[in-house]
Scaffold this active site. Sequence first.
Site, PDB file in Angstrom:
ATOM      1  N   HIS A 197       2.312  -0.894   5.184  1.00  0.00           N
ATOM      2  CA  HIS A 197       2.095  -2.317   4.910  1.00  0.00           C
ATOM      3  C   HIS A 197       3.200  -3.126   5.586  1.00  0.00           C
ATOM      4  CE1 HIS A 197      -0.291  -0.881   1.233  1.00  0.00           C
ATOM      5  NE2 HIS A 197      -1.126  -1.254   2.180  1.00  0.00           N
ATOM      6  N   GLU A 200       6.495  -4.894   3.994  1.00  0.00           N
ATOM      7  CA  GLU A 200       7.415  -4.101   3.177  1.00  0.00           C
ATOM      8  C   GLU A 200       8.544  -3.549   4.063  1.00  0.00           C
ATOM      9  OE1 GLU A 200       4.580  -1.385   1.436  1.00  0.00           O
ATOM     10  OE2 GLU A 200       3.454  -3.031   0.546  1.00  0.00           O
ATOM     11  N   ARG A 255       0.204  -8.051   5.536  1.00  0.00           N
ATOM     12  CA  ARG A 255       0.146  -6.703   4.954  1.00  0.00           C
ATOM     13  C   ARG A 255      -0.669  -5.722   5.797  1.00  0.00           C
ATOM     14  NH1 ARG A 255      -0.402  -4.051  -0.358  1.00  0.00           N
ATOM     15  NH2 ARG A 255      -2.337  -2.880  -0.460  1.00  0.00           N
ATOM     16  N   HIS A 325       6.654   2.654   0.451  1.00  0.00           N
ATOM     17  CA  HIS A 325       6.146   1.298   0.233  1.00  0.00           C
ATOM     18  C   HIS A 325       7.158   0.500  -0.574  1.00  0.00           C
ATOM     19  CE1 HIS A 325       1.841   1.898   1.437  1.00  0.00           C
ATOM     20  NE2 HIS A 325       2.222   3.158   1.329  1.00  0.00           N
ATOM     21  N   GLU A 399       7.461   3.543  -4.181  1.00  0.00           N
ATOM     22  CA  GLU A 399       7.503   2.073  -4.166  1.00  0.00           C
ATOM     23  C   GLU A 399       8.973   1.736  -4.358  1.00  0.00           C
ATOM     24  OE1 GLU A 399       5.203  -0.299  -3.789  1.00  0.00           O
ATOM     25  OE2 GLU A 399       3.350   0.874  -3.866  1.00  0.00           O
TER      26      GLU A 399
HETATM   27 ZN    ZN Z   1       2.604  -0.932   0.397  1.00  0.00          ZN
END
Ligand code: ZN
Length: 438
Positions: A197, A200, A255, A325, A399
């Site tokens: 993405h 990020e 994104r 991410h 994440e």
């Molecule tokens: Zn992501």
Amino acid sequence: MNFPEKPRSQTAAFLPLCWLLLKILQPGCSHLYNDRYAGDKVIRLTPKTEEEAYALKKIYHQLKVDLWQPSSIFYVSEGTVTDVHIPQNASQALLAFFQEANIEYKVLIEDLQRALENKSSLQTQRNRRALPEYNYEVYHSLEEIQSWMHYLNKTHSGLIHMFSIGRSYEGRSLFILKLGRRSRAYKRAVWIDCGVHAREWIGPAFCQWFVREALLTYKSDPAMKKLLKHLYFYIMPVFNVDGYHFSWTHDRFWRKTRSRNSKFHCRGVDANRNWKVKWCDEGASMHPCDDTYCGPFPESEPEVKAVANFLRKHRNHIKAYLSFHAYAQMLLYPYSYKYATIPNFSCVESAAYKAVKALRSVHGIRYRYGPASRTLYVSSGSSMDWAYKNGIPYAFAFELRDTGHFGFLLPEMLIRPTCTETMLAVKNITMHLLKKCP
Ligand SMILES: [Zn+2]
Ligand SMILES: *[C@@H]1O[C@H](CO)[C@@H](O)[C@H](O)[C@H]1NC(C)=O
Ligand SMILES: *[C@@H]1O[C@H](CO)[C@@H](O)[C@H](O)[C@H]1NC(C)=O
Ligand SMILES: *[C@@H]1O[C@H](CO)[C@@H](O)[C@H](O)[C@H]1NC(C)=O
Ligand SMILES: *[C@@H]1O[C@H](CO)[C@@H](O)[C@H](O)[C@H]1NC(C)=O
Ligand SMILES: *[C@@H]1O[C@H](CO)[C@@H](O)[C@H](O)[C@H]1NC(C)=O
């Protein structure tokens, strides 16, 4: 073998870098991204009832707000935290609506443009030196990252091999670094990707940090020495190259990929919904304008197809798939697309538990961990589920920091602590591969 990291002298800078700096960072041009986020806000709400959730979904949809967390209005529900980027021209109406409807909200970022240009959190003016004095504590453009990869390929040919697995929609090379000692013919391998993405940015910063740490410590640190001896690491610092580039030049909060759609003006597909595993089912959108658009068919995106082909080809020796991410501070494992428990749950679960514990030991940062469906939300067509379904037993998605204070605008001064702690977690997980799991 080490690279000096302290800036020494102003060596000749790269042309593309110069161009980019002039274009977006020079005081003469004054505003990043043409001032497009002036007056925009990021606010946090948690709908308390189903009615509130419904009202929020409706108004988010109407105003076409940019959801930061979760990634789609699909996931907005009672009790779920939502962080939403509201354009300046919609903010008055929206805040009035919340007050009227008695919906509580908290402003996370008062003025997004000011936050972007915050000199104390962005180091853009200083220390952005050309190689070999690479600064790992700033975010780097795609051109800089690729130059860095070429440089390592030349200077560390004993440990690093750089190659391309294909081209992106806009024709950019999809580069991978293969890291490890050529100690024997057959070695197990770990796949690591960052920047699926675009917005990020901490992801690509971590991938670079990982390589740096490996090169700096493999002689002195027995664990790293062991890892590079027994494993290969395939590292893809920027998966979504077109999107990442676009997030530097046009839209910081982009994104998706950048592919065109034949029927709609909206561009891009969510590269983490485009995989052939329960493709375009729950948690993915069929609408090309949505941030979680699954694409016209599985592997429609050349970036996804290239990586899927590579993983298919090497699935016999790739034992772990790690994808980076942001943001949420979570360590997730399959399944994303359903609530069921994976076979060998206990091996994966204990790897995650230990990794999170190791991470926390560095700066006290807490990560939640668990199956993605229960811990984050249900999403179909994700790379992690696909990797797992295709025989890679350890599949994880990180994440990274934070939990919404800065969100996607994680300041550069937090690159070091974030990467340092994550490094320990990744080493801990990959050391697992060298042991037998009961
Ligand atoms: Zn992501
Ligand atoms: C806000 O401005 C954008 C373009 O600048 C426009 O597309 C949108 O309709 C506007 N929204 C409102 C609520 O006025
Ligand atoms: C600017 O960055 C500093 C340090 O990260 C932070 O404390 C401050 O709140 C930021 N200011 C704005 C306006 O975002
Ligand atoms: C990396 O270096 C090798 C030689 O050591 C070369 O054959 C290869 O083409 C280089 N990779 C790239 C992408 O330039
Ligand atoms: C992994 O982390 C756990 C928990 O912090 C620790 O006990 C263990 O020694 C670590 N293992 C390795 C190989 O680093
Ligand atoms: C589960 O673990 C066993 C023994 O370690 C292994 O042979 C098998 O491939 C694993 N299955 C999955 C789906 O990871």
